[in-house]
Design an enzyme around this catalytic site. Sequence first.
Site, mmCIF file in Angstrom:
data_model
loop_
_atom_site.group_PDB
_atom_site.id
_atom_site.type_symbol
_atom_site.label_atom_id
_atom_site.label_comp_id
_atom_site.label_asym_id
_atom_site.label_seq_id
_atom_site.Cartn_x
_atom_site.Cartn_y
_atom_site.Cartn_z
ATOM 1 C CG ASP A 124 -52.765 43.438 0.161
ATOM 2 O OD1 ASP A 124 -51.987 44.224 0.074
ATOM 3 O OD2 ASP A 124 -52.484 42.108 0.309
ATOM 4 C CE LYS A 146 -53.490 40.285 -2.269
ATOM 5 N NZ LYS A 146 -52.593 39.287 -2.092
HETATM 6 O O1 C5P Z 1 -49.676 46.387 5.291
HETATM 7 P P1 C5P Z 1 -49.715 44.621 6.381
HETATM 8 O O2 C5P Z 1 -50.203 44.766 7.770
HETATM 9 O O3 C5P Z 1 -50.769 43.970 5.646
HETATM 10 O O4 C5P Z 1 -48.346 43.935 6.198
HETATM 11 C C1 C5P Z 1 -48.367 42.394 6.495
HETATM 12 C C2 C5P Z 1 -46.480 42.250 6.330
HETATM 13 O O5 C5P Z 1 -46.481 42.173 5.428
HETATM 14 C C3 C5P Z 1 -45.495 43.381 7.174
HETATM 15 O O6 C5P Z 1 -46.069 43.563 8.768
HETATM 16 C C4 C5P Z 1 -44.599 43.575 6.735
HETATM 17 O O7 C5P Z 1 -43.623 42.511 6.710
HETATM 18 C C5 C5P Z 1 -44.922 42.849 5.250
HETATM 19 N N1 C5P Z 1 -44.797 44.044 3.968
HETATM 20 C C6 C5P Z 1 -43.940 44.481 2.967
HETATM 21 N N2 C5P Z 1 -44.261 45.431 2.317
HETATM 22 C C7 C5P Z 1 -45.338 45.594 1.438
HETATM 23 C C8 C5P Z 1 -46.135 44.716 2.388
HETATM 24 C C9 C5P Z 1 -46.481 43.969 3.467
HETATM 25 O O8 C5P Z 1 -43.184 44.254 3.425
HETATM 26 N N3 C5P Z 1 -46.191 46.142 0.544
#
Ligand code: C5P
Length: 321
Positions: free
Chosen positions: A149, A16
């Site tokens: 995501d 994406k």
């Molecule tokens: O949700 P995911 O595990 O993919 O996110 C990885 C990291 O990216 C989170 O721990 C955070 O530090 C950051 N993140 C964020 N805000 C979001 C998505 C991700 O700060 N909306």
Amino acid sequence: MTTGDVRTLTVRAAAKINLHLGVGAVRADGYHPIDTVFHAVSLFDDVTAATGEPGSGPVLTLDGSDHVDLVDVPFDRRNLVHAAATRLAREQQRAPDVRVAVHKSIPVAGGLAGGSADAAATLVALDRLWGLDLEDQDLLRVAADLGSDVPFALLGGTARGTGRGEVLQRVDDRSTWWWVLVTSTHGLSTPAVYRRFDELFPTAPARPTPADRVERAIHSGDPVQLARVLHNDLEPAAFDLRPGLAELVSRGEAAGALRGMVSGSGPTCAFLCADADAARAVCSELRETEPARAGDLGADGAVLVTTGPAPGVHQVAYERR
Ligand code: C5P
């Protein structure tokens, strides 16, 4: 096909890009509120799941296309494929005995949600392999627990994402948009890019910039209009952490792209082009000039022509017992 007959199946998931990524001030839980337009593009990972030996747990193997560096990909529970298999098995109260082979064409830590695509593909593969036949809402809920995501990777197409990215609404997108992607073998860590965003914008508003203009431009079907409104609040942080990206964006625009931008948290850059011919021309020009930047961005990054929207997770092969 009856799902009970299936022994091995292969499921495909798309990369994406974000056509709009508005980011608000960090929340108490460490995530950032976002208002985004996710857009799946025609660059895919394939996940092949097969019944494993009893008691083996999830066994993961990986390989990748030439432009993908697998060095930093963990094989253990830190891998989202492993987490997806374990999580789904626990919910279903069954043993997670499964062999999962991932073929990666989506660069690792590239801002293209490749790990999320693999997790989404694993959920769908195991749903079929184990004959679970879960409702979409249940798959989306497990997906959101695995990562912000992952739900979009299930859905594909073009969709507005809010919350931390897991709250989705489809965007009606009937066009074919032409994109040139420039990848890098050296990834950028998403948390590190968000942290840099916090440092650069300590007074960011709680509410992210809304994605309405991009949604309208998509409905217009006109790439010139869409190019004008593409927006990524993480771009300054990615530029700051990876000198050379800003210059790459300028170079792609000089080569004829309507607009270039960092994809998500980067370092992949996406260039919107007017049509297929323009995309091929931009691609060849960037292929000629990119080796000069190898020191900056990592040798062997790829320059690829893709289109969007691409479909969400879908099955591409199966073999009966
Ligand atoms: O949700 P995911 O595990 O993919 O996110 C990885 C990291 O990216 C989170 O721990 C955070 O530090 C950051 N993140 C964020 N805000 C979001 C998505 C991700 O700060 N909306």
